[in-house]
Design a protein around this motif. Structure first.
Motif, mmCIF file in Angstrom:
data_model
loop_
_atom_site.group_PDB
_atom_site.id
_atom_site.type_symbol
_atom_site.label_atom_id
_atom_site.label_comp_id
_atom_site.label_asym_id
_atom_site.label_seq_id
_atom_site.Cartn_x
_atom_site.Cartn_y
_atom_site.Cartn_z
ATOM 1 N N LEU A 184 -21.673 1.367 50.443
ATOM 2 C CA LEU A 184 -21.231 0.136 50.129
ATOM 3 C C LEU A 184 -22.015 -0.696 48.987
ATOM 4 N N LEU A 185 -23.338 -0.524 49.167
ATOM 5 C CA LEU A 185 -24.467 -1.084 48.106
ATOM 6 C C LEU A 185 -24.005 -0.398 46.782
ATOM 7 N N ALA A 186 -23.682 0.891 46.783
ATOM 8 C CA ALA A 186 -23.579 1.434 45.283
ATOM 9 C C ALA A 186 -22.274 1.212 44.566
ATOM 10 N N LEU A 187 -21.309 1.128 45.756
ATOM 11 C CA LEU A 187 -19.806 0.920 45.138
ATOM 12 C C LEU A 187 -19.350 -0.309 44.739
ATOM 13 N N LEU A 188 -19.858 -1.380 45.487
ATOM 14 C CA LEU A 188 -19.511 -2.879 45.456
ATOM 15 C C LEU A 188 -20.142 -3.848 44.502
ATOM 16 N N ALA A 221 -23.346 8.327 42.538
ATOM 17 C CA ALA A 221 -23.647 6.915 42.860
ATOM 18 C C ALA A 221 -24.265 6.585 44.068
ATOM 19 N N VAL A 222 -23.648 6.966 45.147
ATOM 20 C CA VAL A 222 -24.151 6.771 46.661
ATOM 21 C C VAL A 222 -25.696 7.130 46.631
ATOM 22 N N ARG A 223 -26.093 8.466 46.044
ATOM 23 C CA ARG A 223 -27.455 8.743 46.127
ATOM 24 C C ARG A 223 -28.288 7.914 45.286
ATOM 25 N N THR A 224 -27.961 7.163 44.373
ATOM 26 C CA THR A 224 -28.758 6.203 43.529
ATOM 27 C C THR A 224 -29.069 5.017 44.360
ATOM 28 N N ALA A 225 -28.193 4.515 45.276
ATOM 29 C CA ALA A 225 -28.632 3.570 46.089
ATOM 30 C C ALA A 225 -29.401 4.134 47.399
ATOM 31 N N ALA A 228 -25.515 8.086 59.822
ATOM 32 C CA ALA A 228 -24.194 7.657 59.338
ATOM 33 C C ALA A 228 -24.251 5.917 58.758
ATOM 34 N N THR A 229 -25.190 5.414 59.747
ATOM 35 C CA THR A 229 -25.496 3.838 59.238
ATOM 36 C C THR A 229 -26.176 4.073 57.918
ATOM 37 N N GLU A 230 -27.093 4.734 57.490
ATOM 38 C CA GLU A 230 -27.610 4.611 56.081
ATOM 39 C C GLU A 230 -26.478 5.081 55.069
ATOM 40 N N ALA A 231 -25.668 6.145 55.534
ATOM 41 C CA ALA A 231 -24.405 6.520 54.526
ATOM 42 C C ALA A 231 -23.694 5.527 54.477
ATOM 43 N N ILE A 232 -23.181 4.597 55.382
ATOM 44 C CA ILE A 232 -22.441 3.380 54.881
ATOM 45 C C ILE A 232 -22.984 2.427 54.285
ATOM 46 N N ALA A 233 -24.370 1.962 54.421
ATOM 47 C CA ALA A 233 -25.073 1.069 53.648
ATOM 48 C C ALA A 233 -24.946 1.574 52.214
ATOM 49 N N GLN A 254 -31.471 6.583 47.515
ATOM 50 C CA GLN A 254 -32.941 6.938 47.478
ATOM 51 C C GLN A 254 -33.806 5.795 47.390
ATOM 52 N N TYR A 255 -33.365 4.568 47.253
ATOM 53 C CA TYR A 255 -34.044 3.420 47.457
ATOM 54 C C TYR A 255 -34.207 2.746 48.883
ATOM 55 N N LEU A 256 -33.461 3.473 49.749
ATOM 56 C CA LEU A 256 -33.384 3.045 51.183
ATOM 57 C C LEU A 256 -34.410 3.798 51.842
ATOM 58 N N THR A 257 -34.310 4.886 52.494
ATOM 59 C CA THR A 257 -35.155 5.609 52.983
ATOM 60 C C THR A 257 -35.683 6.699 52.183
ATOM 61 N N TYR A 258 -35.308 7.073 50.984
ATOM 62 C CA TYR A 258 -35.721 8.268 50.208
ATOM 63 C C TYR A 258 -35.184 9.345 50.684
ATOM 64 N N VAL A 259 -36.183 9.737 51.635
ATOM 65 C CA VAL A 259 -35.793 10.816 52.615
ATOM 66 C C VAL A 259 -36.056 10.489 54.141
#
Length: 386
Positions: A108-112, A256-260, A100-105, A262-267
């Motif tokens: 927020l990075l995608a939507l703000l 939108a969230v997936r766009t951010a 959930a930590t990455e989901a939150i990040a 994919q550049y964090l952990t990707y998978v």
């Protein structure tokens, strides 16, 4: 050399987390760690076997699909329908994340955008503040106050400005144990619709509600298209190290969230995704038994803390108990927690680290009860020395 600080100024003051500090203190002193929220036993053996089988069969050992394996996305959609009555398309409205930590990040990075305001329930989990800061946004706390920690809905309405972009909710709420009521959720939803606000809701403790029930805000009128719902396997199945979380939302929000993301952990967590798909399909007996076990542990620790002299705020959900240390003649939770291991061999977390309003959080201390009964019984004996 450039004299500018190395750390991005947005992250100033967000060095080593209190969890790392207190867990290290627990190890150094041989104390019982009731600070960081991780179980001291693993989850169902059948789920662990499913992960091992996936590794040995070569399922997920290489990069899984970016949105998550289809089996898990389908299981998440089934879970939302089964427990929450919410229908999501597993192909376009479900996203698997590194906990959930990455989901939150990612959300927020995608939507703000820089300068956007985010209203969050205070005290808030420490990653919320960090992620809002990394997005360049401004956090606006709605402080929950003892003894019941209910949100002041009129105050919430007054905090909304033309710059408000998003409401960040957490129910069941860490660290207070608050579970938002249907009436509170309806009022928040009405405000979100009226002011055209997005909502990100952290529901990782959704299966740990001891009073009432968990109600998803996404189910309310006008909310599905503006709500990003987040949950994870770690808290529900006691495999916190696997870091398998997920987002469910409308297709445009997930995109939108997936766009951010994919550049964090990707998978991540390829083989574990197969195991979590199995876990989400466990029978109701598992979820009921898990909750009953934690309720017994909650009451054991709450009673012990009361007997030791704490003022105890018995939680409606999660596996944390917030206490007030002033009846013990103490005033500062941070100093109290740093001295507690030497005094009685127990580690806790000071709630002040979750607050912008330090005065509101100063006398409050959080304990977790997601430990074995024998460990909690020993902790109660030690705490009695206070």
């Amino acid at each position: 050399m450039d004299t500018r600080p190395l750390l991005n100024r947005r992250l100033a003051g967000m060095g080593t987390t209190i969890f790392a500090e207190m867990s290290a203190l627990a190890t150094a002193t041989g104390s019982i760690n009731l600070g960081q929220g991780f179980p001291d036993t693993d989850g169902p053996a059948s789920v662990a076997r499913a992960a091992a089988d996936a590794v040995l069969a070569g399922r997920g050992n290489q990069y899984p699909p970016g949105p998550g394996i289809p089996e898990l996305r389908t299981a998440i959609a089934e879970h939302q329908q089964r427990f929450r009555g919410l229908a999501y398309d597993p192909d376009t409205e479900v996203l698997v994340t590194a906990g959930a930590t990455e989901a939150i990040a990612a959300a927020l990075l995608a939507l703000l955008e820089p300068g956007d305001e985010v209203i969050a329930l205070e005290p808030f989990y420490d990653s919320y503040a960090a992620c809002i800061a990394m997005a360049g946004a401004v956090r606006v706390p709605l402080t929950l106050r003892a003894p019941d920690f209910r949100p002041d809905l009129e105050r919430l309405r007054s905090l909304v400005t033309p710059r408000t972009r998003l409401l960040l909710l957490n129910s069941p709420h860490n660290p207070t144990g608050l579970v938002l009521s249907p009436g509170e959720l309806a009022a928040i939803a009405d405000l979100a619709v009226e002011r055209d606000l997005l909502v990100v809701t952290d529901e990782v403790y959704e299966h740990l509600v001891f009073s009432g029930a968990h109600h998803p805000i996404a189910a309310l009128p006008g909310m599905r298209e503006r709500t990003v719902s987040i949950s994870s396997a770690g808290k529900t199945f006691s495999f916190t190290g696997w870091k398998v979380g997920w987002v469910t939302a409308s297709a445009p929000l997930v995109a939108a969230v997936r766009t951010a993301k994919q550049y964090l952990t990707y998978v991540s967590a390829g083989p574990f995704q197969y195991a979590v798909a199995d876990a989400l399909r466990l029978p109701d007996d598992y979820f009921d038994g898990f909750r009953a076990d934690l309720l017994r542990k909650r009451d054991l620790l709450a009673d012990g803390l009361s007997a030791a002299g704490f003022r105890v705020f018995r939680p409606e959900g999660t596996y944390f108990i917030t206490t007030d240390i002033t009846p013990l003649g103490e005033k500062d939770g941070i100093e109290f927690c740093r001295s507690l291991p030497e005094r009685c061999g127990v580690v806790a977390i000071p709630n002040a680290v979750f607050y912008d309003d330090t005065d509101a959080g100063r006398p409050l201390v959080r304990f977790t009860f997601c430990k074995q009964i024998e460990v909690l019984e020993e902790a109660v004996i030690r705490l009695g020395r206070l």
